[in-house]
Scaffold this motif. Structure first.
Motif, short mmCIF file in Angstrom:
data_model
loop_
_atom_site.label_atom_id
_atom_site.label_comp_id
_atom_site.label_asym_id
_atom_site.label_seq_id
_atom_site.Cartn_x
_atom_site.Cartn_y
_atom_site.Cartn_z
N ASP A 108 -3.34 13.68 -9.81
CA ASP A 108 -1.92 12.83 -9.60
C ASP A 108 -0.91 13.42 -8.92
OD1 ASP A 108 -3.24 10.94 -11.57
OD2 ASP A 108 -1.88 11.13 -12.92
N PHE A 109 -1.14 13.96 -7.75
CA PHE A 109 -0.40 14.47 -6.74
C PHE A 109 0.15 13.57 -5.85
CE2 PHE A 109 -4.83 15.36 -6.20
CZ PHE A 109 -5.14 14.37 -5.10
N GLN A 110 0.08 12.21 -6.08
CA GLN A 110 0.47 11.30 -4.66
C GLN A 110 2.00 11.19 -4.58
OE1 GLN A 110 -1.33 10.42 -7.58
NE2 GLN A 110 0.35 9.72 -8.84
N ASP A 111 2.79 11.74 -5.41
CA ASP A 111 4.20 11.64 -5.48
C ASP A 111 4.84 12.75 -4.82
OD1 ASP A 111 4.74 8.88 -6.03
OD2 ASP A 111 4.06 9.43 -8.23
N ALA A 112 3.93 13.52 -4.35
CA ALA A 112 4.69 15.14 -3.80
C ALA A 112 5.54 14.86 -2.73
CB ALA A 112 3.31 15.97 -3.23
N PRO A 132 -0.48 7.66 0.05
CA PRO A 132 0.02 9.31 -0.42
C PRO A 132 -1.08 9.80 -1.05
CG PRO A 132 1.69 7.59 -0.47
CD PRO A 132 0.64 6.58 -0.35
N PHE A 133 -1.71 9.31 -1.82
CA PHE A 133 -2.96 10.07 -2.41
C PHE A 133 -3.91 10.64 -1.75
CE2 PHE A 133 -6.81 10.93 -4.69
CZ PHE A 133 -6.62 11.30 -5.82
N VAL A 134 -4.30 9.81 -0.62
CA VAL A 134 -5.40 10.06 0.24
C VAL A 134 -4.89 11.32 1.35
CG1 VAL A 134 -6.90 9.39 2.17
CG2 VAL A 134 -6.37 7.84 0.35
N SER A 135 -3.55 11.00 1.90
CA SER A 135 -3.03 11.99 2.51
C SER A 135 -2.68 13.33 1.90
CB SER A 135 -1.58 11.61 2.94
OG SER A 135 -0.78 12.40 3.96
N PRO A 189 0.91 -1.30 -0.04
CA PRO A 189 -0.12 0.08 0.14
C PRO A 189 1.06 1.30 0.03
CG PRO A 189 -0.83 -1.50 1.49
CD PRO A 189 0.27 -2.11 1.25
N GLY A 190 0.28 2.40 -0.85
CA GLY A 190 1.28 3.42 -1.03
C GLY A 190 2.64 3.26 -1.70
N ALA A 191 3.05 2.26 -2.17
CA ALA A 191 4.21 2.00 -2.90
C ALA A 191 4.21 2.97 -4.11
CB ALA A 191 4.56 0.63 -3.22
N SER A 192 5.23 3.89 -4.27
CA SER A 192 5.33 4.70 -5.67
C SER A 192 5.81 4.16 -6.81
CB SER A 192 6.11 5.81 -5.09
OG SER A 192 6.37 6.93 -6.22
N GLU A 193 5.51 4.37 -7.73
CA GLU A 193 6.19 3.98 -9.09
C GLU A 193 7.25 4.93 -9.15
OE1 GLU A 193 3.15 3.71 -12.53
OE2 GLU A 193 1.96 4.04 -10.73
N GLU A 194 7.47 6.00 -8.76
CA GLU A 194 8.64 6.86 -9.01
C GLU A 194 9.61 6.47 -7.98
OE1 GLU A 194 8.76 8.85 -11.33
OE2 GLU A 194 6.74 9.22 -12.21
N ILE A 195 10.83 7.02 -8.20
CA ILE A 195 11.94 6.91 -7.39
C ILE A 195 11.79 7.74 -6.03
CG2 ILE A 195 14.43 7.09 -6.82
CD1 ILE A 195 15.05 6.47 -9.54
N SER A 196 11.65 7.08 -4.75
CA SER A 196 11.15 7.58 -3.56
C SER A 196 11.99 7.37 -2.51
CB SER A 196 9.60 7.18 -3.50
OG SER A 196 9.23 7.55 -2.22
N THR A 197 12.08 8.26 -1.49
CA THR A 197 12.59 8.04 -0.24
C THR A 197 11.54 7.70 0.67
OG1 THR A 197 12.69 10.47 0.26
CG2 THR A 197 14.45 9.71 -0.63
N LEU A 198 10.32 7.35 0.45
CA LEU A 198 9.32 7.05 1.43
C LEU A 198 9.52 5.44 1.47
CD1 LEU A 198 7.04 8.98 3.10
CD2 LEU A 198 5.57 8.31 1.00
N ASP A 199 9.54 5.29 2.88
CA ASP A 199 9.68 3.77 2.92
C ASP A 199 8.26 3.18 3.23
OD1 ASP A 199 12.46 3.76 3.03
OD2 ASP A 199 12.54 4.15 4.97
#
Length: 357
Positions: free
Chosen positions: A233-237, A82-85, A66-76
């Motif tokens: 599409d702001f989930q990777d902010a 993330p979309f909901v947040s 859940p919440g895994a990003s397709e973009e390179i991320s530092t969020l573990d």
């Protein structure tokens, strides 16, 4: 079709979400929508009864944390999607994002904003006004970085020098792979290229820090039925370089169809002024630095997108975006020439005909 097939599971999940969100309504029809580069899938649900006439369903990818990003991320491990947040945070700060009707394990139900992205509306007479509105919206989002909110996942990660290095590795390994169908190569196989890109990465990391959308372009801004721009599409902010998103708005894919140099110049100045007016980082009195940072961001992001599009082709079997590579490379050249970065331009041109004059 077996009850356990993916299509049947999708149908069951959508029907269940509609029933839970709108108990007094009836689901009349499901229309799957064309996808983009994302693994998320979307459908339009047509409803009858005590409910909106239509809502958009976001089908969350299965077999993915859940919440895994397709973009390179530092969020573990985000504590919520993330979309909901981000939807909650941005809506609270009057950023026009779609309303969220339902949150489920497999489906989110969102306000239907229609089918008119800014990229389509830009061919009309309201182009300049819509892009000015987009620059103002971007500055509003960016300035929110001045007061970090620990309850929002965007403030738990940084688009920092380490993440930039990982993005540039993809540029080296996939953007400069031997062919569009691969194979990828070792990111460190060309030390001269890696070193030249690293200097650009250093300048990007040195830019003032704002709240980034990370994918702010004319396909992720929709003109709703009331003519108002809405952000999707702001989930990777995350927190990161100030000019990255403006570069995205002006130079993504085939943005040169509707963003000419005159409009681009207006947007750069407007964004700088609006950001400062909202208490964000200021470039007041330093137009040269604003433009240098902007063109560095254009060069970086267009190279990053070239790497990403070839990654999608080589690793995911999605070659459709390769058609944009020549236009993206022309934007890279233009940005490097604007900043007189002849060293990086020489290295790129010697490695790929895309960057040759």
């Amino acid at each position: 079709m077996s009850a356990s097939s993916p299509a049947a599971r999708d149908s069951d999940a959508l029907a269940s979400a509609a029933r839970l969100a709108f108990p007094a309504a009836r689901l009349d029809r499901v229309e799957m929508l064309a996808g983009d580069a994302s693994v998320r899938r979307y459908a339009r649900l047509r409803l009858a009864g005590d409910a909106p006439a239509t809502v958009i369903a976001m089908l969350l990818p299965r077999d993915t944390p859940p919440g895994a990003s397709e973009e390179i991320s530092t969020l573990d491990a985000p504590t919520e999607l993330p979309f909901v947040s981000l939807q909650r945070f941005l809506a609270r700060h009057d950023v026009p994002v779609p309303a969220l009707h339902f949150i489920g394990e497999e489906v989110l139900l969102l306000e239907d904003l229609g089918d008119v992205p800014l990229a389509d509306a830009a061919s009309g007479p309201d182009r300049d006004a819509l892009f000015a509105e987009a620059a103002d919206l971007l500055a509003r989002i960016a300035a929110l970085g001045r007061e970090p909110d620990p309850s929002c996942v965007a403030f738990q990660q940084r688009y920092d020098r380490a993440l930039i290095a990982r993005e540039l590795d993809v540029v080296c390994s996939h953007g400069f792979a031997p062919g569009d169908d691969g194979p990828a190569r070792d990111a460190q196989a060309d030390p001269e290229l890696a070193a030249a890109l690293a200097k650009l990465g250093d300048r990007i990391a040195a830019q003032p820090v704002v709240l980034m959308h990370r994918d702010f372009h004319a396909w992720n801004l929709h003109v709703d039925p009331h003519g108002r721009l809405r952000v999707i599409d702001f989930q990777d902010a995350s927190l990161g370089p100030a000019l990255y998103d403006l570069a995205s708005l002006c130079t993504d894919r085939d943005s040169d169809r509707f963003v000419d140099p005159t409009l681009e110049e207006m947007l750069v100045r407007r964004f700088g002024d609006e950001l400062a007016g909202r208490g964000g980082p200021t470039y007041a009195g330093d137009a040269a630095r604003l433009h240098a940072d902007y063109f560095d961001a254009v060069a970086y992001r267009t190279l990053r997108v070239i790497g990403r599009f070839r990654f999608l082709a080589i690793e995911k079997g999605k070659p459709g975006y390769l058609r944009f590579l020549p236009r993206m490379a022309r934007q890279t050249r233009r940005a490097l020439e604007a900043n007189s970065d002849t060293g990086l331009l020489r290295v790129l041109a010697s490695r790929s005909a895309l960057f040759a004059a």
